[in-house]
Design a protein around this motif. Sequence first.
Motif, PDB file in Angstrom:
ATOM      1  N   MET A 291      39.822  41.575  49.304  1.00 16.77           N
ATOM      2  CA  MET A 291      38.889  40.725  48.562  1.00 16.77           C
ATOM      3  C   MET A 291      37.531  40.703  49.241  1.00 16.77           C
ATOM      4  O   MET A 291      36.491  40.730  48.577  1.00 16.77           O
ATOM      5  CB  MET A 291      39.477  39.310  48.465  1.00 16.77           C
ATOM      6  CG  MET A 291      38.628  38.333  47.709  1.00 16.77           C
ATOM      7  SD  MET A 291      38.258  38.891  46.061  1.00 16.77           S
ATOM      8  CE  MET A 291      39.700  38.375  45.194  1.00 16.77           C
ATOM      9  N   LEU A 295      34.158  41.652  47.392  1.00 17.98           N
ATOM     10  CA  LEU A 295      33.049  40.715  47.274  1.00 17.98           C
ATOM     11  C   LEU A 295      31.799  41.265  47.949  1.00 17.98           C
ATOM     12  O   LEU A 295      30.689  41.061  47.480  1.00 17.98           O
ATOM     13  CB  LEU A 295      33.427  39.377  47.912  1.00 17.98           C
ATOM     14  CG  LEU A 295      34.399  38.514  47.116  1.00 17.98           C
ATOM     15  CD1 LEU A 295      34.837  37.347  47.952  1.00 17.98           C
ATOM     16  CD2 LEU A 295      33.748  38.013  45.850  1.00 17.98           C
ATOM     17  N   GLU A 300      28.607  38.983  46.834  1.00 16.48           N
ATOM     18  CA  GLU A 300      28.961  37.606  46.490  1.00 16.48           C
ATOM     19  C   GLU A 300      29.900  37.023  47.528  1.00 16.48           C
ATOM     20  O   GLU A 300      30.492  37.743  48.330  1.00 16.48           O
ATOM     21  CB  GLU A 300      29.662  37.571  45.119  1.00 16.48           C
ATOM     22  CG  GLU A 300      28.722  37.794  43.971  1.00 16.48           C
ATOM     23  CD  GLU A 300      29.443  37.751  42.645  1.00 16.48           C
ATOM     24  OE1 GLU A 300      30.656  37.981  42.621  1.00 16.48           O
ATOM     25  OE2 GLU A 300      28.762  37.501  41.640  1.00 16.48           O
ATOM     26  N   ALA A 302      32.998  33.809  47.865  1.00 18.34           N
ATOM     27  CA  ALA A 302      33.902  33.017  47.028  1.00 18.34           C
ATOM     28  C   ALA A 302      33.660  31.540  47.245  1.00 18.34           C
ATOM     29  O   ALA A 302      33.451  31.088  48.364  1.00 18.34           O
ATOM     30  CB  ALA A 302      35.338  33.357  47.369  1.00 18.34           C
ATOM     31  N   ARG A 303      33.652  30.777  46.149  1.00 18.98           N
ATOM     32  CA  ARG A 303      33.650  29.320  46.248  1.00 18.98           C
ATOM     33  C   ARG A 303      35.007  28.751  45.847  1.00 18.98           C
ATOM     34  O   ARG A 303      35.419  27.727  46.332  1.00 18.98           O
ATOM     35  CB  ARG A 303      32.584  28.713  45.337  1.00 18.98           C
ATOM     36  CG  ARG A 303      31.173  28.796  45.829  1.00 18.98           C
ATOM     37  CD  ARG A 303      30.960  28.050  47.107  1.00 18.98           C
ATOM     38  NE  ARG A 303      31.234  26.625  47.017  1.00 18.98           N
ATOM     39  CZ  ARG A 303      30.373  25.707  46.612  1.00 18.98           C
ATOM     40  NH1 ARG A 303      29.158  26.064  46.259  1.00 18.98           N
ATOM     41  NH2 ARG A 303      30.700  24.444  46.567  1.00 18.98           N
ATOM     42  N   LEU A 305      39.068  30.016  45.075  1.00 13.80           N
ATOM     43  CA  LEU A 305      40.029  31.111  45.115  1.00 13.80           C
ATOM     44  C   LEU A 305      41.338  30.620  44.538  1.00 13.80           C
ATOM     45  O   LEU A 305      41.720  29.478  44.721  1.00 13.80           O
ATOM     46  CB  LEU A 305      40.275  31.527  46.567  1.00 13.80           C
ATOM     47  CG  LEU A 305      39.178  32.314  47.259  1.00 13.80           C
ATOM     48  CD1 LEU A 305      39.200  31.991  48.716  1.00 13.80           C
ATOM     49  CD2 LEU A 305      39.396  33.780  47.069  1.00 13.80           C
ATOM     50  N   ALA A 326      29.836  29.378  50.076  1.00 15.90           N
ATOM     51  CA  ALA A 326      30.332  30.704  49.753  1.00 15.90           C
ATOM     52  C   ALA A 326      30.703  31.453  51.027  1.00 15.90           C
ATOM     53  O   ALA A 326      29.967  31.425  52.011  1.00 15.90           O
ATOM     54  CB  ALA A 326      29.271  31.480  48.977  1.00 15.90           C
ATOM     55  N   ARG A 328      33.166  35.067  52.500  1.00 11.58           N
ATOM     56  CA  ARG A 328      34.095  36.155  52.202  1.00 11.58           C
ATOM     57  C   ARG A 328      34.792  36.592  53.481  1.00 11.58           C
ATOM     58  O   ARG A 328      35.251  37.707  53.585  1.00 11.58           O
ATOM     59  CB  ARG A 328      33.368  37.324  51.534  1.00 11.58           C
ATOM     60  CG  ARG A 328      32.148  37.797  52.266  1.00 11.58           C
ATOM     61  CD  ARG A 328      31.612  39.079  51.661  1.00 11.58           C
ATOM     62  NE  ARG A 328      30.365  39.418  52.321  1.00 11.58           N
ATOM     63  CZ  ARG A 328      29.189  39.239  51.763  1.00 11.58           C
ATOM     64  NH1 ARG A 328      29.090  38.759  50.562  1.00 11.58           N
ATOM     65  NH2 ARG A 328      28.095  39.562  52.428  1.00 11.58           N
ATOM     66  N   VAL A 357      39.112  35.335  42.540  1.00 12.18           N
ATOM     67  CA  VAL A 357      37.977  34.465  42.821  1.00 12.18           C
ATOM     68  C   VAL A 357      37.457  33.969  41.490  1.00 12.18           C
ATOM     69  O   VAL A 357      36.872  34.730  40.732  1.00 12.18           O
ATOM     70  CB  VAL A 357      36.871  35.209  43.581  1.00 12.18           C
ATOM     71  CG1 VAL A 357      35.650  34.342  43.727  1.00 12.18           C
ATOM     72  CG2 VAL A 357      37.369  35.619  44.935  1.00 12.18           C
ATOM     73  N   ALA A 360      32.359  32.516  42.099  1.00  9.78           N
ATOM     74  CA  ALA A 360      31.697  33.239  43.178  1.00  9.78           C
ATOM     75  C   ALA A 360      30.220  32.910  43.156  1.00  9.78           C
ATOM     76  O   ALA A 360      29.664  32.593  42.105  1.00  9.78           O
ATOM     77  CB  ALA A 360      31.913  34.735  43.023  1.00  9.78           C
TER      78      ALA A 360
END
Lengths: 533, 295
Positions: A291, A295, A300, A302-303, A305, A326, A328, A357, A360
């Motif tokens: 991931m 990302l 990007e 992740a906010r 998951l 955010a 990753r 995700v 994002a």
Amino acid sequence: MAIWCARLSVDRWRLSLGRDAARDAEIAGSPTVLITETAHGPRIDAVNDAAREAGAATGMMLADARTLCPQIQTAPADPAGDLALLEKLAVWAQRWGPWSALDPPDGLLVDVTGAAHLFGGEEHLLADVESAFANRALAVRAAIAPTAGAAWALAHFGLNSASDRPIIGPQEDAMRRLSGLPVAALRLDQDVLTVLRRLGLKRLGDLAAITAGAINRSEAAARDALHRRFRNRKSPSANPLIRLDQLLGRVPEPLLPVTVHPMPLVQRRLMEPLRHRSLLDRVLDDLASDMARELEGRGEGARRLEIGLWRVDGEVIVRRLELAAATRDPAHITRLFAEKLENIEAGFGIETVRLRVSWAEPLFAAQADVEQAAEGRGTSLAACIDRLTVRLGPDAVRRPVPYPSHLPERAQRWLPPLDLASSAAALASQTASRQPDRPLKLLDRPEKIAVLYASPDGYPQRFRWRGNVHEVTRVEGPERIAPEWWRAKSNVRLRDYYRIEDEAGRRYWIYRSGISGDNRGGVPDWFLHGLSA
Amino acid sequence: MTSSILPPGAKALHDFAPLSAGFSSPLARLKPREGRWQPGLTDQPLHSEIFAEAGDASGAGLALALARDALRVARQAQDELAEADDRRQILWVQDKRAVQRSGRPFAQGLPPEMRGRLIHVETANAEDTLFALEEGLRCRDLACVIGEITGNPRALGFTASRRLSLAAQQHGTALWLVRLDAQADLSSARMRWRAQAAPSPPPLWNAAAPGAPAWKAELFRARSHSPGKWTLSDDKGRLSATPHRHAANSSGEPPEAYQSETRESEMGPQKARAQNIGHLVRPTVGRSMAAVARA
């Protein structure tokens, strides 16, 4: 900007026959209708200009139209094909703005905020739209307005004569421009239109005049009756009042954009079903690093998951994780999920693990160090908040943010800790004014105190709180805080706050709820609300 | 005479010449023992405990005042040209019972420079509180951590407090742990205070009104300071201390420490020391362990 393809089906049918000037003229001359077969026979879906002049209308049965105009031609309608074309057009219409939405069955909405100058102004933008659609041989009406509802109304109903200007500027009063339009311009269902017609509300202006301000009692009664009539209608298309607010921009209108952003998704299908936690952790590690790569490629972080675990016996376990900022970083994600996966039931085994995700945010390449550098330099604030919220729950970690109210318990509200923009704004408004002395801590619920001896000035000289007797030696007050009459009930009493200090030096913030003779209750009670440092 | 072997940085130690004469290693001389505690000292402890009642906010108030003092000193020591105001967040961890008994922090009542910087954590039990405190100490973006724990939970033993001390030391984030309605049990905190509210100094304009916050604070255990009692008061962000006079003390009940000391002198120093070692687990009152052991 709203674009209305006024005769989308007919145009599409004509285009499907091929583009040829001579043939076009011939088709335009012969009355044609597009029909669908229904249980009661063929029904007309769309008509061309010649057929309309001959008397055919949408929704008529074909047999009725034949009696009016025997030489009418028919062709089968294709609603699915129309929708497909509309979708294509919506994507194509993004040439005028970054965001577009479908407005089925035959309209488009394009957000042209801040994009008009690229075409040399809004007039030129509309001219460009018309010429582009004319090149594709589609008849359109386009209008620009501050809200989608106003643009829609203007495009569908406001452009009847050539002198009508298809633009409502942001400073213009939209209601004045649109008040002459029929209520159908509010995008309402047919039965609502019937109700409004029976009530005698034919124009937007009629509706707006009632809902706006009431001058006398009968107007207020009319407004209240209208509100009552539509009180239970939650759907905007069934409630003209919501639609009117949306048209005027008083309430937001959610719209579905035509282009979707695919969510980053990684998964592992396992040859042997997993039954042990250590193996699952290993798979989670792999997924998290997959991931991270995914990302990273998209720039990007992740906010939110979601991990899905598909079990052999058909059960699906889903665990969700929300992050304060955010990220990753695979180690961080693994660590947070490890907490979430404590109590899962593997059953006969887990055969598929998928990490997705669902939210994002852009995150540009930066030094990634949550876990390794944590040993040396400590974690970042976002990682710390993440760990706290994952273990303690999202409501346990919060930040007090000032709120404009004099009531102490309303003067601060609790927001997520990294929601800095809102808290900074609230703080800026708060620091401008000088604050009176306030206690360091506030009890969640004011506690009642028993006044043993009241001084002649009205404050307690000796009181009992939590079983201990306190002798008041110093006092300052009262500071009167009135109830907020615009939201509180009429029997809420005012409060007179006193800052007091007892014989041992303990400082408290107490108040008397109400004054005797305010007709809002009996003898006023005393409460302890705050503890000062 | 000794100046030739001393590094230049330790020049101030000359003031302590008679004191340092007893030490043999030069390393021991490098770290001066600051005798009495006073506000604004440069070597601020990273892990302090404050024992207070839950019925008033004196514990939290003193913790905040000490934290402000320490942060101000740290900023001055770091760099004069560093950014003028510290924007790092402050983590305030409270267990549920502390919230019920003594309330939540109220943003308008906080010192103005801390108003927008508070992150509040409410926990259900002591294990979660300790977890939150430790995570806070491990975070590099926090200015300091303030904790409030009610009573003496089983989870907060010596091991847990040592864990907190080590985390604070490793990452340089300071912790002020307020213990509400608690017995002073074993702990590895560098400084342990007992706080009580004190009558405030009368304000300038209205002598009948409560004034700037004041506390009766007793430092009963400190690694590098001798214990003592002060009346601390927080006057517009400046912590000021006035030492307690013994006369005032003797009028009340005499503290345990003095009693035990008289017993020691009867028994003779050797025997007293042996007895003290046996009582290591008991919190020392009045004098620090090191001071007792050295005597």
